[in-house]
Scaffold this active site. Structure first.
Site, PDB file in Angstrom:
ATOM      1  N   GLU A 293      -4.458   0.304  -2.516  1.00 43.16           N
ATOM      2  CA  GLU A 293      -3.469   0.967  -3.383  1.00 43.16           C
ATOM      3  C   GLU A 293      -2.689  -0.102  -4.149  1.00 43.16           C
ATOM      4  O   GLU A 293      -2.351  -1.157  -3.617  1.00 43.16           O
ATOM      5  CB  GLU A 293      -2.565   1.897  -2.566  1.00 43.16           C
ATOM      6  CG  GLU A 293      -1.663   1.227  -1.559  1.00 43.16           C
ATOM      7  CD  GLU A 293      -0.288   0.967  -2.115  1.00 43.16           C
ATOM      8  OE1 GLU A 293      -0.035   1.331  -3.281  1.00 43.16           O
ATOM      9  OE2 GLU A 293       0.522   0.373  -1.395  1.00 43.16           O
ATOM     10  N   PRO A 294      -2.416   0.157  -5.433  1.00 41.48           N
ATOM     11  CA  PRO A 294      -1.977  -0.914  -6.330  1.00 41.48           C
ATOM     12  C   PRO A 294      -0.490  -1.240  -6.287  1.00 41.48           C
ATOM     13  O   PRO A 294      -0.080  -2.280  -6.798  1.00 41.48           O
ATOM     14  CB  PRO A 294      -2.363  -0.370  -7.710  1.00 41.48           C
ATOM     15  CG  PRO A 294      -2.258   1.116  -7.559  1.00 41.48           C
ATOM     16  CD  PRO A 294      -2.695   1.420  -6.144  1.00 41.48           C
ATOM     17  N   GLN A 295       0.358  -0.391  -5.717  1.00 41.92           N
ATOM     18  CA  GLN A 295       1.792  -0.596  -5.828  1.00 41.92           C
ATOM     19  C   GLN A 295       2.328  -1.673  -4.896  1.00 41.92           C
ATOM     20  O   GLN A 295       3.350  -2.285  -5.169  1.00 41.92           O
ATOM     21  CB  GLN A 295       2.523   0.726  -5.556  1.00 41.92           C
ATOM     22  CG  GLN A 295       2.310   1.771  -6.635  1.00 41.92           C
ATOM     23  CD  GLN A 295       2.935   3.105  -6.257  1.00 41.92           C
ATOM     24  OE1 GLN A 295       2.402   3.848  -5.436  1.00 41.92           O
ATOM     25  NE2 GLN A 295       4.074   3.399  -6.839  1.00 41.92           N
TER      26      GLN A 295
ATOM     27  N   THR B  50       8.914  -0.099   2.250  1.00 43.48           N
ATOM     28  CA  THR B  50       8.149   0.823   1.413  1.00 43.48           C
ATOM     29  C   THR B  50       7.977   2.129   2.176  1.00 43.48           C
ATOM     30  O   THR B  50       8.511   2.297   3.267  1.00 43.48           O
ATOM     31  CB  THR B  50       6.766   0.231   1.077  1.00 43.48           C
ATOM     32  OG1 THR B  50       5.933   0.261   2.250  1.00 43.48           O
ATOM     33  CG2 THR B  50       6.886  -1.212   0.595  1.00 43.48           C
ATOM     34  N   CYS B  51       7.191   3.039   1.620  1.00 39.92           N
ATOM     35  CA  CYS B  51       6.994   4.317   2.297  1.00 39.92           C
ATOM     36  C   CYS B  51       6.265   4.158   3.620  1.00 39.92           C
ATOM     37  O   CYS B  51       6.394   4.995   4.517  1.00 39.92           O
ATOM     38  CB  CYS B  51       6.245   5.296   1.397  1.00 39.92           C
ATOM     39  SG  CYS B  51       4.608   4.713   0.863  1.00 39.92           S
ATOM     40  N   ASN B  52       5.493   3.079   3.771  1.00 40.83           N
ATOM     41  CA  ASN B  52       4.696   2.913   4.985  1.00 40.83           C
ATOM     42  C   ASN B  52       5.178   1.807   5.905  1.00 40.83           C
ATOM     43  O   ASN B  52       4.603   1.608   6.973  1.00 40.83           O
ATOM     44  CB  ASN B  52       3.229   2.642   4.624  1.00 40.83           C
ATOM     45  CG  ASN B  52       2.480   3.915   4.292  1.00 40.83           C
ATOM     46  OD1 ASN B  52       2.768   4.972   4.855  1.00 40.83           O
ATOM     47  ND2 ASN B  52       1.536   3.827   3.380  1.00 40.83           N
TER      48      ASN B  52
ATOM     49  N   GLY C 152      11.494  14.308  -8.948  1.00 40.52           N
ATOM     50  CA  GLY C 152      11.527  12.850  -9.000  1.00 40.52           C
ATOM     51  C   GLY C 152      10.744  12.340 -10.183  1.00 40.52           C
ATOM     52  O   GLY C 152       9.553  12.625 -10.317  1.00 40.52           O
TER      53      GLY C 152
ATOM     54  N   GLY D 177      10.824   8.910 -11.059  1.00 42.06           N
ATOM     55  CA  GLY D 177      10.738   7.459 -10.954  1.00 42.06           C
ATOM     56  C   GLY D 177       9.303   6.997 -11.022  1.00 42.06           C
ATOM     57  O   GLY D 177       8.421   7.715 -11.502  1.00 42.06           O
TER      58      GLY D 177
ATOM     59  N   GLN E  88       5.597  -4.442  -4.875  1.00 40.08           N
ATOM     60  CA  GLN E  88       6.676  -4.283  -3.910  1.00 40.08           C
ATOM     61  C   GLN E  88       6.925  -5.571  -3.128  1.00 40.08           C
ATOM     62  O   GLN E  88       8.075  -5.911  -2.821  1.00 40.08           O
ATOM     63  CB  GLN E  88       6.341  -3.124  -2.967  1.00 40.08           C
ATOM     64  CG  GLN E  88       6.382  -1.766  -3.661  1.00 40.08           C
ATOM     65  CD  GLN E  88       5.744  -0.661  -2.832  1.00 40.08           C
ATOM     66  OE1 GLN E  88       4.827  -0.894  -2.036  1.00 40.08           O
ATOM     67  NE2 GLN E  88       6.214   0.565  -3.018  1.00 40.08           N
TER      68      GLN E  88
ATOM     69  N   HIS F 288      -0.787 -11.231   8.263  1.00 40.47           N
ATOM     70  CA  HIS F 288      -0.341  -9.856   8.041  1.00 40.47           C
ATOM     71  C   HIS F 288       0.166  -9.684   6.613  1.00 40.47           C
ATOM     72  O   HIS F 288      -0.239  -8.743   5.912  1.00 40.47           O
ATOM     73  CB  HIS F 288       0.759  -9.514   9.047  1.00 40.47           C
ATOM     74  CG  HIS F 288       1.380  -8.169   8.813  1.00 40.47           C
ATOM     75  ND1 HIS F 288       0.784  -6.987   9.224  1.00 40.47           N
ATOM     76  CD2 HIS F 288       2.536  -7.808   8.196  1.00 40.47           C
ATOM     77  CE1 HIS F 288       1.552  -5.963   8.878  1.00 40.47           C
ATOM     78  NE2 HIS F 288       2.611  -6.434   8.249  1.00 40.47           N
TER      79      HIS F 288
END
Length: 421
Positions: free
Chosen positions: A112-114, A47-49, A187, A189, A118, A97
């Protein structure tokens, strides 16, 4: 079998490291079969993080070394630049984790909900690639259940703040409000859609949307009363806006230094200044853009102040969520421990079945040639089965067993119950 995690996240690695080891959806599908051949079960969560490889292996040390080499090899990176940032965990630490990740407790923006979706998608991709078995299936399903409970049973799911909304909140903080601002969103998406909705709710009326697939730009623009911009027209669109928010999954820079520099020669609505927020990992905006005059460039790691505010708002909900995670971890731990006992029971039953089959064959041969009657043959067969089944346990108990093991055997065979009768 042991559970293993190797990867990086926003706590262990800066953005410039996270972006070069990230896997797109297509790359994940390509990587998993090769990874599975090297180490067995594997799931990639990118993911982004974070970019994390989860594995099930008998030798976690060797598997971790394979995974580290695989990550740098797949992306063509020097190992020495990545190795210091790789985080490794095993067994219970891995489960804790992942449960916290799926529950939104390990995110930069707490709750955060995403991320739950993912995590679910990562398992689905691994299943489609045939790179996941019972161990990781059980781990990820349990993590998803934990995340679902946290969202259903705590306030952490009320008015959730996504990375996209956090970016828009940062823009409002920097500019003192977004009403009347002209915005270019690059973007269309899932992340881009969230940004667009957040911009509209923040008072933005002049919203231009650019995407490589023009039809997606047009659909989102129609939904939010914005304007679709052809992707190749981005350089001209830059000249007409105050704010640029980019959120694509492109592997290369979308907005170059030269492109932005040219746009700055034409004044926009904020007197020639341009606010840019790069939401993408890998980044969409060339980092040197930050050195241009009249440009303020932020990336996803600049959300720390928003994240801290969000943490304070959700502290009570986070405590409730942690209790749910602990409850689900205990449940998962019992299931995981049962895997060893189930395998042992299966082995015991298979061994007993082998002995039974062998003794039946021997008895049938005797019955065909015996003149002494069936009873003697059956007596000999059943006595032999008992002797063979109990031989190994008997020798162990007589010559090797400790007091604790003798007590365990007594419980296993119900001998205490026999003595009471």
């Amino acid at each position: 079998m042991r559970i293993l995690l190797v990867g990086v996240d926003h706590k262990t690695a800066p953005l410039q490291i996270r972006e070069v080891v990230s896997f797109s959806k297509e790359q994940t599908s390509l990587a998993l079969p090769d990874l599975q051949r090297r180490i067995g079960e594997a799931v990639i969560l990118s993911t982004c993080n974070r970019t994390e490889v989860y594995a099930a292996a008998a030798n976690p040390e060797a598997a971790a070394e394979h995974i580290g080499r695989f990550i740098v090899g797949f992306h063509g990176l020097p190992r020495e630049s990545i190795a210091p940032h790789l985080n490794t965990a095993v067994d219970g630490d891995v489960a804790q984790h992942l449960f916290r990740v799926a529950s939104g407790l390990d995110s930069m923006i707490v709750g955060e909900p995403q991320i739950l979706g993912q995590v679910r998608d990562a398992l689905a991709t691994a299943s489609n690639a045939d790179s996941v078995g019972a161990a990781l299936n059980g781990l990820f399903h349990a993590a998803v259940k934990s995340g679902r409970r946290v969202r259903e049973e705590t306030e952490i799911s009320r008015n959730p703040l996504s990375i996209s909304y956090a970016g828009v909140r940062l823009a409002k903080r920097e500019l003192g409000g977004l009403e009347g601002r002209r915005v270019l969103l690059v973007g269309a998406g899932d992340a881009g859609r969230l940004v667009a909705v957040a911009l509209r709710s923040s008072g933005v009326r002049d919203l231009q949307i650019a995407n490589r697939t023009m039809s997606r730009s047009e659909d989102l623009a129609a939904e939010l009363s914005g304007a679709a911009v052809p992707f190749e027209e981005i350089p001209n669109a830059l000249k007409r806006v105050d704010i640029v928010i980019s959120a694509t999954d492109a592997p290369e820079y979308i907005l170059s230094t030269a492109m932005v520099s040219d746009a700055l020669h034409s004044a926009n609505g904020s007197g020639g200044r341009l606010f840019m927020f790069d939401l993408a990992v890998p980044r969409d905006v060339e980092p040197l853009v930050a050195e241009l005059p009249k440009v303020r460039l932020f990336n996803i790691d600049d959300l720390s102040s928003i994240a801290e505010d969000n943490l304070q708002e959700r502290k009570r909900a986070a405590q409730d969520a942690e209790r749910i995670v602990e409850d689900e971890l205990a449940r998962f731990g019992r299931w995981w421990d049962s895997l060893d006992s189930e395998a042992m029971v299966r082995s015991m039953r298979m061994r007993a079945e082998d002995i039974r089959q062998q003794e039946i064959e021997r008895a049938l041969r005797h019955l065909m040639s015996s003149s002494d009657g069936d009873r003697d043959v059956m007596e000999a067969m059943t006595r032999s089965i008992v002797n063979r089944l109990l031989h190994d346990p008997t020798m162990f108990l007589k010559h090797k067993a400790s007091t604790a093991q003798l007590d365990a055997a007594r419980l296993m065979f119900g001998l205490d119950d026999e003595e009471d009768r």
